[in-house]
Design a protein around this motif. Structure first.
Motif, PDB file in Angstrom:
ATOM      1  N   HIS A  22       2.783  -2.178  -0.923  1.00 57.00           N
ATOM      2  CA  HIS A  22       1.557  -2.524  -1.642  1.00 57.00           C
ATOM      3  C   HIS A  22       0.367  -2.356  -0.711  1.00 57.00           C
ATOM      4  O   HIS A  22       0.484  -2.560   0.497  1.00 57.00           O
ATOM      5  CB  HIS A  22       1.571  -3.982  -2.125  1.00 57.00           C
ATOM      6  N   GLN A  36      -3.116   4.687   4.434  1.00 58.16           N
ATOM      7  CA  GLN A  36      -2.447   4.840   3.149  1.00 58.16           C
ATOM      8  C   GLN A  36      -1.461   6.003   3.174  1.00 58.16           C
ATOM      9  O   GLN A  36      -0.377   5.927   2.595  1.00 58.16           O
ATOM     10  CB  GLN A  36      -3.477   5.015   2.034  1.00 58.16           C
ATOM     11  N   TRP A  42      -0.315  10.803  -2.624  1.00 58.91           N
ATOM     12  CA  TRP A  42      -1.448   9.879  -2.531  1.00 58.91           C
ATOM     13  C   TRP A  42      -2.434  10.141  -3.660  1.00 58.91           C
ATOM     14  O   TRP A  42      -2.917   9.193  -4.291  1.00 58.91           O
ATOM     15  CB  TRP A  42      -2.137  10.024  -1.172  1.00 58.91           C
ATOM     16  N   LYS A  43      -2.757  11.402  -3.915  1.00 55.81           N
ATOM     17  CA  LYS A  43      -3.706  11.744  -4.990  1.00 55.81           C
ATOM     18  C   LYS A  43      -3.179  11.274  -6.346  1.00 55.81           C
ATOM     19  O   LYS A  43      -3.934  10.766  -7.174  1.00 55.81           O
ATOM     20  CB  LYS A  43      -3.947  13.251  -5.038  1.00 55.81           C
ATOM     21  N   LYS A  44      -1.886  11.446  -6.555  1.00 58.29           N
ATOM     22  CA  LYS A  44      -1.286  11.052  -7.833  1.00 58.29           C
ATOM     23  C   LYS A  44      -1.304   9.534  -8.011  1.00 58.29           C
ATOM     24  O   LYS A  44      -1.531   9.030  -9.111  1.00 58.29           O
ATOM     25  CB  LYS A  44       0.140  11.589  -7.908  1.00 58.29           C
ATOM     26  N   ASP A  45      -1.080   8.797  -6.931  1.00 56.05           N
ATOM     27  CA  ASP A  45      -0.997   7.342  -7.014  1.00 56.05           C
ATOM     28  C   ASP A  45      -2.333   6.630  -6.851  1.00 56.05           C
ATOM     29  O   ASP A  45      -2.404   5.414  -7.047  1.00 56.05           O
ATOM     30  CB  ASP A  45      -0.033   6.802  -5.951  1.00 56.05           C
ATOM     31  N   ALA A  46      -3.383   7.353  -6.476  1.00 55.29           N
ATOM     32  CA  ALA A  46      -4.686   6.714  -6.233  1.00 55.29           C
ATOM     33  C   ALA A  46      -5.233   6.139  -7.538  1.00 55.29           C
ATOM     34  O   ALA A  46      -5.194   6.781  -8.589  1.00 55.29           O
ATOM     35  CB  ALA A  46      -5.660   7.720  -5.641  1.00 55.29           C
ATOM     36  N   ASP A  47      -5.729   4.907  -7.449  1.00 55.92           N
ATOM     37  CA  ASP A  47      -6.348   4.246  -8.593  1.00 55.92           C
ATOM     38  C   ASP A  47      -7.661   3.608  -8.125  1.00 55.92           C
ATOM     39  O   ASP A  47      -8.012   3.706  -6.945  1.00 55.92           O
ATOM     40  CB  ASP A  47      -5.387   3.215  -9.190  1.00 55.92           C
ATOM     41  N   PRO A  48      -8.422   2.970  -9.010  1.00 52.72           N
ATOM     42  CA  PRO A  48      -9.692   2.375  -8.575  1.00 52.72           C
ATOM     43  C   PRO A  48      -9.550   1.353  -7.450  1.00 52.72           C
ATOM     44  O   PRO A  48     -10.419   1.252  -6.583  1.00 52.72           O
ATOM     45  CB  PRO A  48     -10.233   1.710  -9.850  1.00 52.72           C
ATOM     46  N   LEU A  49      -8.446   0.622  -7.424  1.00 58.04           N
ATOM     47  CA  LEU A  49      -8.237  -0.356  -6.368  1.00 58.04           C
ATOM     48  C   LEU A  49      -8.071   0.334  -5.011  1.00 58.04           C
ATOM     49  O   LEU A  49      -8.531  -0.178  -3.985  1.00 58.04           O
ATOM     50  CB  LEU A  49      -7.018  -1.223  -6.685  1.00 58.04           C
ATOM     51  N   THR A  50      -7.461   1.502  -5.017  1.00 58.22           N
ATOM     52  CA  THR A  50      -7.307   2.274  -3.784  1.00 58.22           C
ATOM     53  C   THR A  50      -8.673   2.561  -3.182  1.00 58.22           C
ATOM     54  O   THR A  50      -8.883   2.428  -1.974  1.00 58.22           O
ATOM     55  CB  THR A  50      -6.574   3.601  -4.076  1.00 58.22           C
TER      56      THR A  50
END
Length: 189
Positions: free
Chosen positions: A87, A130, A161-169
């Protein structure tokens, strides 16, 4: 014939202070003698007055070196935290930024460029951390060596990383940059 012994001279007022004693004649700098204008000699175990504050440091190059070193260390630690917990953790992003900013500000001083460069380097540290965390999770999942995943398949780690990136990232990027900027300013003060 009553002659009395001569009385020793009484010390007179020094600079209008009737309680101040004059230094003994012939030994004004003798140990234990009161300082000029001081009523009594210093007491054993007395503390010296505080030293004046140190002059401000202003070494941009050393500050930048400290920021880069802090970036590499903080990114590695952040990546390990992400890899072990699987996480992203907000307080860890704050720590990344603060380590970079505090190291740069403490060594580099009050130069405004130190705080700005620290914030930019904190962005890179969070990104690198990350990526390290993702590589650790991939290596664990496929029972591979971390260095093989990170160095030989770096493009695949970036794609994940690009696929899993979200606003919180991306919020962690801002948190770390703010912590680095403020940490550099506080450490330089």
């Amino acid at each position: 014939m009553s002659q009395s012994a001569p009385q020793p001279p009484q010390p007179g007022p020094v600079d209008g202070n009737p309680y101040a004693q004059q230094a003994p004649a012939g030994a004004p700098d003798a140990p234990g003698a009161p300082a000029p204008g001081a009523p009594y000699a210093p007491q054993p175990g007395a503390f010296a007055p505080p030293a004046p504050p140190a002059p401000g440091r202003d070494n941009l190059v050393l500050g930048l070196v400290a920021a880069v070193a802090g970036t590499l260390v903080a990114a590695a630690l952040y990546g390990v935290v992400i890899g072990l917990t699987e996480h992203e953790i907000g307080w860890a992003a704050i720590g990344v930024g603060y380590v970079i900013g505090a190291a740069a500000g403490k060594i580099g001083g009050r130069n405004p460029a130190i705080a700005i460069v620290s914030a930019v380097l904190a962005l890179g540290a969070v990104y690198l951390g990350q990526l390290v965390g993702d590589a650790m999770m991939i290596a664990d999942h496929f029972h591979l060596n971390f260095s093989e995943v990170f160095f030989d398949h770096f493009d695949g780690v970036q794609e994940l990383w690009k696929k899993d990136a979200d606003p919180l990232t991306f919020a962690f990027f801002g948190i770390a940059a703010f912590a680095a900027f403020s940490g550099a300013r506080k450490a330089a003060a």
